[in-house]
Design a protein around this motif. Structure first.
Motif, PDB file in Angstrom:
ATOM      1  N   ALA A   1       0.864  -1.181   0.000  1.00 14.89           N
ATOM      2  CA  ALA A   1       0.000   0.000   0.000  1.00 14.89           C
ATOM      3  C   ALA A   1       0.899   1.229   0.000  1.00 14.89           C
ATOM      4  CB  ALA A   1      -0.900   0.000   1.221  1.00 14.89           C
ATOM      5  N   THR A   2       0.718   2.129  -0.974  1.00 10.28           N
ATOM      6  CA  THR A   2       1.603   3.281  -1.112  1.00 10.28           C
ATOM      7  C   THR A   2       0.959   4.581  -0.658  1.00 10.28           C
ATOM      8  OG1 THR A   2       0.892   3.533  -3.428  1.00 10.28           O
ATOM      9  CG2 THR A   2       2.857   2.197  -3.008  1.00 10.28           C
ATOM     10  N   ILE A   3      -0.377   4.666  -0.722  1.00  8.12           N
ATOM     11  CA  ILE A   3      -1.108   5.859  -0.286  1.00  8.12           C
ATOM     12  C   ILE A   3      -2.350   5.395   0.465  1.00  8.12           C
ATOM     13  CG2 ILE A   3      -2.418   7.888  -1.045  1.00  8.12           C
ATOM     14  CD1 ILE A   3      -0.585   8.105  -3.443  1.00  8.12           C
ATOM     15  N   GLY A   4      -2.708   6.106   1.538  1.00  6.16           N
ATOM     16  CA  GLY A   4      -3.909   5.758   2.281  1.00  6.16           C
ATOM     17  C   GLY A   4      -3.599   5.385   3.719  1.00  6.16           C
ATOM     18  N   ASN A   5      -4.629   4.934   4.459  1.00  5.03           N
ATOM     19  CA  ASN A   5      -4.473   4.601   5.871  1.00  5.03           C
ATOM     20  C   ASN A   5      -3.471   3.477   6.112  1.00  5.03           C
ATOM     21  OD1 ASN A   5      -6.354   6.540   6.558  1.00  5.03           O
ATOM     22  ND2 ASN A   5      -8.074   5.101   6.575  1.00  5.03           N
ATOM     23  N   CYS A   6      -3.293   2.610   5.119  1.00  2.00           N
ATOM     24  CA  CYS A   6      -2.390   1.464   5.267  1.00  2.00           C
ATOM     25  C   CYS A   6      -1.073   1.675   4.539  1.00  2.00           C
ATOM     26  CB  CYS A   6      -3.060   0.183   4.765  1.00  2.00           C
ATOM     27  SG  CYS A   6      -4.482  -0.326   5.746  1.00  2.00           S
ATOM     28  N   ALA A   7      -0.753   2.921   4.204  1.00  2.24           N
ATOM     29  CA  ALA A   7       0.479   3.190   3.459  1.00  2.24           C
ATOM     30  C   ALA A   7       1.678   2.595   4.185  1.00  2.24           C
ATOM     31  CB  ALA A   7       0.664   4.692   3.264  1.00  2.24           C
ATOM     32  N   GLY A   8       2.468   1.830   3.454  1.00  2.00           N
ATOM     33  CA  GLY A   8       3.624   1.168   4.035  1.00  2.00           C
ATOM     34  C   GLY A   8       3.392  -0.293   4.355  1.00  2.00           C
ATOM     35  N   GLN A   9       2.131  -0.723   4.346  1.00  2.00           N
ATOM     36  CA  GLN A   9       1.844  -2.135   4.614  1.00  2.00           C
ATOM     37  C   GLN A   9       2.279  -2.983   3.419  1.00  2.00           C
ATOM     38  OE1 GLN A   9      -2.277  -3.468   4.878  1.00  2.00           O
ATOM     39  NE2 GLN A   9      -1.742  -4.686   6.689  1.00  2.00           N
ATOM     40  N   LYS A  10       2.951  -4.084   3.693  1.00  3.10           N
ATOM     41  CA  LYS A  10       3.478  -4.942   2.638  1.00  3.10           C
ATOM     42  C   LYS A  10       3.049  -6.383   2.863  1.00  3.10           C
ATOM     43  CE  LYS A  10       7.702  -2.181   1.996  1.00  3.10           C
ATOM     44  NZ  LYS A  10       9.187  -2.225   1.997  1.00  3.10           N
ATOM     45  N   SER A  11       3.040  -7.128   1.763  1.00  2.00           N
ATOM     46  CA  SER A  11       2.834  -8.565   1.859  1.00  2.00           C
ATOM     47  C   SER A  11       4.127  -9.268   1.500  1.00  2.00           C
ATOM     48  CB  SER A  11       1.709  -9.029   0.926  1.00  2.00           C
ATOM     49  OG  SER A  11       2.110  -8.960  -0.427  1.00  2.00           O
ATOM     50  N   ILE A  12       4.405 -10.352   2.201  1.00  2.00           N
ATOM     51  CA  ILE A  12       5.609 -11.149   1.961  1.00  2.00           C
ATOM     52  C   ILE A  12       5.171 -12.546   1.558  1.00  2.00           C
ATOM     53  CG2 ILE A  12       7.702 -12.086   2.987  1.00  2.00           C
ATOM     54  CD1 ILE A  12       7.530  -9.763   5.025  1.00  2.00           C
ATOM     55  N   GLN A  13       5.637 -13.007   0.411  1.00  2.00           N
ATOM     56  CA  GLN A  13       5.316 -14.362  -0.035  1.00  2.00           C
ATOM     57  C   GLN A  13       6.260 -15.348   0.639  1.00  2.00           C
ATOM     58  OE1 GLN A  13       4.671 -15.197  -4.325  1.00  2.00           O
ATOM     59  NE2 GLN A  13       6.097 -16.901  -4.087  1.00  2.00           N
ATOM     60  N   ASP A  14       5.706 -16.397   1.225  1.00  2.00           N
ATOM     61  CA  ASP A  14       6.493 -17.419   1.902  1.00  2.00           C
ATOM     62  C   ASP A  14       6.093 -18.800   1.387  1.00  2.00           C
ATOM     63  OD1 ASP A  14       8.182 -18.724   3.676  1.00  2.00           O
ATOM     64  OD2 ASP A  14       6.646 -18.776   5.254  1.00  2.00           O
ATOM     65  N   PRO A  15       7.009 -19.520   0.686  1.00  2.00           N
ATOM     66  CA  PRO A  15       8.384 -19.125   0.372  1.00  2.00           C
ATOM     67  C   PRO A  15       8.434 -18.033  -0.688  1.00  2.00           C
ATOM     68  CG  PRO A  15       7.870 -21.203  -0.667  1.00  2.00           C
ATOM     69  CD  PRO A  15       6.701 -20.886   0.212  1.00  2.00           C
ATOM     70  N   GLU A  16       9.592 -17.390  -0.797  1.00  2.00           N
ATOM     71  CA  GLU A  16       9.740 -16.242  -1.694  1.00  2.00           C
ATOM     72  C   GLU A  16       9.460 -16.607  -3.143  1.00  2.00           C
ATOM     73  OE1 GLU A  16      13.241 -13.021  -2.946  1.00  2.00           O
ATOM     74  OE2 GLU A  16      13.461 -14.300  -1.176  1.00  2.00           O
ATOM     75  N   THR A  17       9.840 -17.818  -3.561  1.00  2.00           N
ATOM     76  CA  THR A  17       9.592 -18.297  -4.917  1.00  2.00           C
ATOM     77  C   THR A  17       8.927 -19.663  -4.860  1.00  2.00           C
ATOM     78  OG1 THR A  17      11.512 -17.105  -5.791  1.00  2.00           O
ATOM     79  CG2 THR A  17      10.632 -18.906  -7.137  1.00  2.00           C
ATOM     80  N   ILE A  18       7.846 -19.819  -5.614  1.00  2.00           N
ATOM     81  CA  ILE A  18       7.199 -21.118  -5.764  1.00  2.00           C
ATOM     82  C   ILE A  18       7.671 -21.705  -7.096  1.00  2.00           C
ATOM     83  CG2 ILE A  18       5.020 -22.347  -6.035  1.00  2.00           C
ATOM     84  CD1 ILE A  18       5.407 -21.299  -3.261  1.00  2.00           C
ATOM     85  N   ALA A  19       8.156 -22.940  -7.068  1.00  2.00           N
ATOM     86  CA  ALA A  19       8.609 -23.609  -8.292  1.00  2.00           C
ATOM     87  C   ALA A  19       7.991 -24.997  -8.358  1.00  2.00           C
ATOM     88  CB  ALA A  19      10.134 -23.697  -8.319  1.00  2.00           C
ATOM     89  N   TRP A  20       7.636 -25.411  -9.567  1.00  2.00           N
ATOM     90  CA  TRP A  20       7.079 -26.761  -9.724  1.00  2.00           C
ATOM     91  C   TRP A  20       7.336 -27.274 -11.133  1.00  2.00           C
ATOM     92  CZ3 TRP A  20       4.216 -22.360 -10.076  1.00  2.00           C
ATOM     93  CH2 TRP A  20       3.306 -22.238 -11.124  1.00  2.00           C
ATOM     94  N   ASP A  21       7.324 -28.596 -11.249  1.00  2.00           N
ATOM     95  CA  ASP A  21       7.490 -29.271 -12.535  1.00  2.00           C
ATOM     96  C   ASP A  21       6.162 -29.894 -12.942  1.00  2.00           C
ATOM     97  OD1 ASP A  21      10.307 -28.804 -12.854  1.00  2.00           O
ATOM     98  OD2 ASP A  21      10.628 -30.291 -11.280  1.00  2.00           O
ATOM     99  N   ALA A  22       5.914 -29.949 -14.230  1.00  2.00           N
ATOM    100  CA  ALA A  22       4.655 -30.504 -14.748  1.00  2.00           C
ATOM    101  C   ALA A  22       4.931 -31.384 -15.956  1.00  2.00           C
ATOM    102  CB  ALA A  22       3.691 -29.383 -15.131  1.00  2.00           C
ATOM    103  N   GLN A  23       4.092 -32.392 -16.129  1.00  2.00           N
ATOM    104  CA  GLN A  23       4.109 -33.217 -17.331  1.00  2.00           C
ATOM    105  C   GLN A  23       3.108 -32.636 -18.333  1.00  2.00           C
ATOM    106  OE1 GLN A  23       6.234 -35.885 -17.920  1.00  2.00           O
ATOM    107  NE2 GLN A  23       7.160 -35.116 -16.024  1.00  2.00           N
TER     108      GLN A  23
END
Length: 341
Positions: free
Chosen positions: A229-251
Motif C-alpha cells: 500500500a503506497t497511499i492511504g491509511n495502510c500506506a507502508g503495509q506490505k505482503s511477503i510471499q512465503d516461500p519467496e519463490t514457488i517452483a514446480w514441474d509438470a508433465q
C-alpha cells in the motif's frame, strides 16, 4: 560423557567451550543430522568432570526410500539419436540432512534401467553403512532404431527394501522448446488507497511428438508475488510471499494436428496445473493489522498455438489495457522454436 576437566593454556576449563562446539549448527551435532530439540548438552563438575550429551531415542523403523539426486548429461528432455551416449550420475543418501527423516538402513543398491532392460548396477552389501552417501555413474548408448522416446530410470534401494526412482525421457524426434512469461506490476487507485501489486510467472517447456498426432513434454514454472500500500491509511503495509519463490514441474500431454491448409496446430495441458499453496504474510502498519493468508493463484495449465507452413518458431506478445486510473505494466510473452529434425 566427554571429559571436560582439561585446562587450556590460560588455565580455563574446556567444558564450556566443548558445550558450545557440540551445539554449533555448522560443525556440531546439528551438522550430523540432529535437530536442536533432539539433544541437550551440559557441562558438569564435581565427582566427575565432563560434558554430558542427552538425546531422545530415535525412531528405529526405516519408513523412507533413499533420497536421490540425479544428473543427466545431456539434460533429460534433450533430443538424441542412435549412437549417442547418455551419462547418468546417481547420488543416493539416507542421511537426515539430505532429507531422509526416519531411521536409516543404508543404501543397498543403485541401478540404471532402460526400455530394453538393465544398463548397470552396484550393490553395497546387505548390511550397508547407514549414513554413507553413495555415488554411481553409468552410461547408456542409444541403440539402432530407437523408440521415439528413450526412457531411462535411476533407482536407489535401501536395506529395508524401499526404492526411489527418477525417470529421464530423451526424445529421438523433433523437440519444441518454449517459454511462457506473465509479468504484472500495477498500482491501482480506488480513490481511498493506492496499492501496488506485482507478480511474475515464468514457464520453460519442451514438447515432442511421441506417436501420430500425440504430444508429450515437461515444463518447469516459477512464481513470485508481492503487494504494498503506497497511499492511504495502510500506506507502508506490505505482503511477503512465503516461500519467496514457488517452483514446480509438470508433465505435458496434448495433440499435434497437421491441417490440410498446411498449418500445424499444437495444443497441450499441464499436470499439475499449479504449484503448491503458499502463505502471504501482511505486516502491521498504523491502524491496519497484519496477518497470514494462504493463496494458490500460481496457475499454468498449458496453451495452444498454430505454425504456418514452413515456420520453425512462433512468437506472441500482448499487453492488456490498464484500468481507469491504474499505472504500471502488464504483459504476456510466448516463444517456441524447433530444435530441428
Amino acid at each position: 560423557m566427554v571429559t571436560g576437566a582439561e585446562q587450556s593454556a590460560t588455565g580455563e576449563n574446556l567444558a564450556p567451550a566443548r558445550v558450545k562446539a557440540l551445539q554449533d549448527k555448522d560443525t556440531g551435532l546439528p551438522s550430523l543430522g540432529l535437530e536442536p530439540d533432539q539433544f541437550k548438552v551440559d557441562s558438569v563438575t564435581g565427582v566427575v568432570d565432563g560434558v554430558l550429551v542427552n538425546y531422545d531415542k530415535f525412531n528405529d523403523d526405516d519408513k523412507d526410500a533413499p533420497k536421490l539426486k540425479v544428473t543427466w548429461t545431456p539434460p533429460k528432455g534433450t533430443k538424441v539419436k542412435a549412437g549417442d551416449k547418455i551419462k547418468v550420475t546417481i547420488r543416493a543418501s539416507e542421511r537426515y540432512e539430505d532429507g531422509h527423516k526416519s531411521w536409516p538402513t543404508g543404501v543397498y543398491n543403485i541401478q540404471l534401467t532402460a526400455d530394453d532392460g538393465l544398463v548397470d548396477s552396484k550393490n553395497y552389501g546387505r548390511v550397508p553403512d547407514p549414513c554413507e552417501r553413495r555415488t554411481f555413474e553409468a552410461t547408456y548408448t542409444v541403440p539402432r532404431n530407437p523408440p521415439q522416446i528413450v526412457h531411462l530410470t535411476a533407482i536407489a534401494e535401501d536395506a529395508g527394501g524401499h526404492k526411489d526412482p527418477e525417470v529421464g525421457k530423451f526424445p529421438t524426434v523433433e523437440v519444441w522448446h518454449g517459454t511462457d512469461e506473465n509479468s504484472y506490476d500495477i498500482t491501482a487507485h480506488d480513490g481511498f488507497q493506492d496499492t501496488r501489486s506485482r507478480y511474475h510467472e515464468l514457464v520453460t517447456f519442451d514438447l515432442y511428438e511421441t506417436s501420430k498426432d500425440k504430444l508429450e513434454g515437461q515444463a518447469h514454472a516459477t512464481w513470485t508475488s508481492s503487494q504494498e500500500a503506497t497511499i492511504g491509511n495502510c500506506a507502508g503495509q506490505k505482503s511477503i510471499q512465503d516461500p519467496e519463490t514457488i517452483a514446480w514441474d509438470a508433465q505435458l500431454t496434448g495433440t499435434i494436428q497437421h491441417l490440410p491448409t498446411g498449418i500445424t496446430r499444437f495444443e497441450f495441458h499441464a499436470t499439475p496445473d499449479r504449484g503448491r499453496p503458499y502463505n502471504v504474510i501482511w505486516t502491521t502498519v498504523g491502524e491496519c493489522t497484519g496477518g497470514t493468508e494462504e493463496w494458490n493463484d500460481n496457475k499454468w495449465s498449458g496453451t495452444k498455438f498454430d505454425l504456418k507452413p514452413g515456420q520453425d518458431h512462433y512468437d506472441f506478445s500482448y499487453a492488456p489495457p490498464l484500468g481507469a486510473g491504474d499505472t504500471g505494466q502488464h504483459y504476456y510473452k510466448f516463444h517456441v522454436e524447433s530444435s530441428g529434425k
